[in-house]
Design a protein around this motif. Sequence first.
Motif, PDB file in Angstrom:
ATOM      1  N   MET B 119       0.829  -1.204   0.000  1.00 44.19           N
ATOM      2  CA  MET B 119       0.000   0.000   0.000  1.00 44.19           C
ATOM      3  C   MET B 119       0.867   1.260   0.000  1.00 44.19           C
ATOM      4  SD  MET B 119      -2.952  -1.185  -0.225  1.00 44.19           S
ATOM      5  CE  MET B 119      -2.412  -2.726  -0.933  1.00 44.19           C
ATOM      6  N   MET B 650      -2.861   9.499  -0.987  1.00 46.85           N
ATOM      7  CA  MET B 650      -3.928   8.941  -0.168  1.00 46.85           C
ATOM      8  C   MET B 650      -4.648   7.820  -0.920  1.00 46.85           C
ATOM      9  SD  MET B 650      -6.891  11.249   1.500  1.00 46.85           S
ATOM     10  CE  MET B 650      -6.032  12.744   1.617  1.00 46.85           C
ATOM     11  N   GLU B 651      -4.920   8.065  -2.188  1.00 47.48           N
ATOM     12  CA  GLU B 651      -5.605   7.052  -2.993  1.00 47.48           C
ATOM     13  C   GLU B 651      -4.760   5.788  -3.108  1.00 47.48           C
ATOM     14  OE1 GLU B 651      -7.947  10.338  -5.717  1.00 47.48           O
ATOM     15  OE2 GLU B 651      -6.359   9.126  -6.619  1.00 47.48           O
ATOM     16  N   LEU B 653      -2.453   4.798  -0.950  1.00 51.00           N
ATOM     17  CA  LEU B 653      -2.389   4.143   0.361  1.00 51.00           C
ATOM     18  C   LEU B 653      -3.658   3.352   0.647  1.00 51.00           C
ATOM     19  CD1 LEU B 653      -0.811   6.953   2.581  1.00 51.00           C
ATOM     20  CD2 LEU B 653       0.269   4.836   1.842  1.00 51.00           C
ATOM     21  N   LEU B 654      -4.767   3.800   0.045  1.00 47.94           N
ATOM     22  CA  LEU B 654      -6.038   3.100   0.256  1.00 47.94           C
ATOM     23  C   LEU B 654      -6.368   2.222  -0.948  1.00 47.94           C
ATOM     24  CD1 LEU B 654      -7.946   6.076   1.894  1.00 47.94           C
ATOM     25  CD2 LEU B 654      -7.178   3.991   3.049  1.00 47.94           C
TER      26      LEU B 654
END
Lengths: 165, 675
Positions: B119, B650-651, B653-654
């Motif tokens: 991730m 962020m995208e 990591l998720l």
Amino acid sequence: MSESAFEPKIVGFLCNWCSYRAADLAGTARMKYEPNIRIIRVMCSGRVDPTFVLKALSLGADGVMLAGCHPGECHYIEQNYKTIRRFKMLKHTLRALGIEEERVRLQWASAGEGALLASAINEMVDQVRELGPLYWPGNWADNEGSQDAIQALPREHAEAMEVPA
Amino acid sequence: MTEKVGVYICHCGTNIAGPVDVEEVARWAKENLDGVVLARDYRFMCSSLGQELIQEDIKNEGLTRVVVAACSPHLHEKTFRTACSKIGLNPYLTQMASIREQVSWVTEDRAAATHKAKMMVAGAVRRVQLQEELQPTEVPVNPNTLVVGGGIAGIQAALELADAGHKVFMVEREPSIGGHMAQFDKTFPTLDCAACILTPKMSDVGLHENIELLSYAEVDSLSGFVGNFDVRVRKKARYIDEDACTGCGICIEKCPKKVVDEVFEAGLGYRKAVYRPFPQAIPKFPVIDRDTCIYFERGTCKACEKFCPTEAIDFEQTDTYLDLNVGNVIMATGYDLFDCGKIPQYGYGRLANVFTSLEFERLCNAAGPTEGHILLRDGVTEPQSVGIIHCVGSRDKQHHAYCSAVCCMSALKFGHLVMEKTGAEVYSFYIDMRPLHKNYEEFYDRLLQEGMHFIRGRVAEVTDAARLPGEDGKLIIQAEDTLIGKQRRIPVDMVILLGALQPRFDAKETGLKFGVSAGLDGWFTERHPKLDPVATMTDGVFIAGTCQGPKDIPDSVAQGAAAAARVQGMISKGTVLIEPIVATIEEARCSGCRICNTLCPFNAIEYLEDKAVSYINPALCKGCGTCVAACPAQAISGAHFTNDQIFAEMEGLLYDVIGSNGATVKSPQPALEPA
């Protein structure tokens, strides 16, 4: 999926100077903590626009941690005080949206406080695990058009705020 | 995406490869992440072979972006940036994922660790594709330097620079330079006379052709940036014309007004209303103290003016302002002594014969109020026994949690001086003895041999209430001797409190003025506690001596010299590169609301009246991004930390929630998948 199998996903915004270094220290000292946090480095906690938090939650994060230098220790002198103010505002907004307070956390951690940061992460993961997944609104995808509705919100908001000439 | 991303997963020996399945992470990244053209794992990415691997791929595969998943960027970001820029890839097109500090070292479960590493790599890959080429700007460095504070650290820094041929402006608040060291009698552990080793350096400063000494002056404001600071100095009115004064001292002799000298003599001695703190003061010009001068009080007297042979007295003088331009600033503003009255059970201010360490220094000093005789407050009696209390205000959570670093050695020095001069018994009450520099332990040994008594335990109270025979008229020190586990009452004639070193009372304001942050305890914060101890977060502003934390004379001197060396480096290079991580305002979007203007503690944001927009001076901006987050029109963007870059990270990591293309996947969220 049983409730016990739920593993929350936490996005962390850590400032470059104190809290990110605290994370470095936690690593160097081999302090084990929950793997649920995924960290984004920002130069200062003051960089964190409250909408970042909303965005993370909307993308499907179950919680967001903001971490910075202790008040009075900010490497940019006083910017974390602005974080405090914004965090208050953010909490207010989240309450209005019906999101549990424990899903966001503001954590001070100096570069020497790896243990503190690690235990704060563990504590937060436990709390969010207890709360369960946040079905908002990243998990509305089966609900057709919700993304469009979310995207439209700022526009509608701006229109609502416009003062007639 | 048109970018070609190369992903490199470092094994770091087994540091990462042990807890993380690095091959799997590399394979996964190559197969699943958009833009990734190759993903490799390698034993040590930071080794020259590892770096060459990246360089080869940039050359042969045409990589336009590089992601290195390894240790913390604080360790090797620079390494990989440099490696890339050497082969022609802009250094800001690389990104690191800290899978050692944040994954392999802190995660117990291998599957979870591997998943988290994936991730994090996804986050870095998404982010790096939006990163932009950035160029540091180069600005010239003015070779003049400002040294603030004329204590031993400032003196050392100024002399180093001046001897190297560079102009130095030294600003000192008091009428003379010398600082605390000038007040001391002897220095530990060599028992050199402080004045004998300090005053030659002071006169070097006074006479040096490259040093402009601005004493009895304070920095009013500082603006600008590294290489080019504008400084405004307020020279306080001395009421003495420095050009005419010869320093003969007749004015001091003739002045009828005597006042207690709270600063230099620590309240033990007197000075005149027109005074020099001490005979060897540099500069030699006296100062008329407006608050106590009879003329300023009642409008008559002018005795000094009548007797001055060179007509140097000028009662009409006013504060003057001096504008300077310097390239660098060294702050050596020193410390204040803890107010020992804050610990009432030790009786300072209530019991006459309780002294502070600074008072005792003056008492011991041959130039002091008692001409070096160690006497009780009555001015005639020699003490027959002396108690020295360590850690007064230090190592005390009520006051300062830190150790003041110099008190143990001061206690030994005081013990030696008392025994040498009076033959009195000396008792030291310590928590731990910390003689930790060269020859310090030996000095401790020497005092043990000389018969100084050491009692390990924090003192409960100092009282004059006699309870036992032999305590009448004495000060009784009540303490637990933790080595024998017993309470002890030691009657003594004199008590010396080794007060903590604490930040200057106005350190906070000073820090704001110079853009230097301070820790919770108030000491100025260095850029890195181990590897960059004299630089600060503000480029071009350095700190030296006790303003950074408690330290003794050799350490202060070393820091003064170190700060000077850093400044000299900047001067010889001639130019300085300014980090391109700054915020900029897009004029077309700026509505001129000025919300950002007040947010910047570095005053980097100004409002352009003519265009009705705000403007960020890139040389002043430190890149914190607070204004970026605040702009309601999103007119401000923070280089290398743009909203889009952060969202992309962020995208990534998720990734396990939202998938590869940013579209949200269905709930419920999957648990951590096994690797």
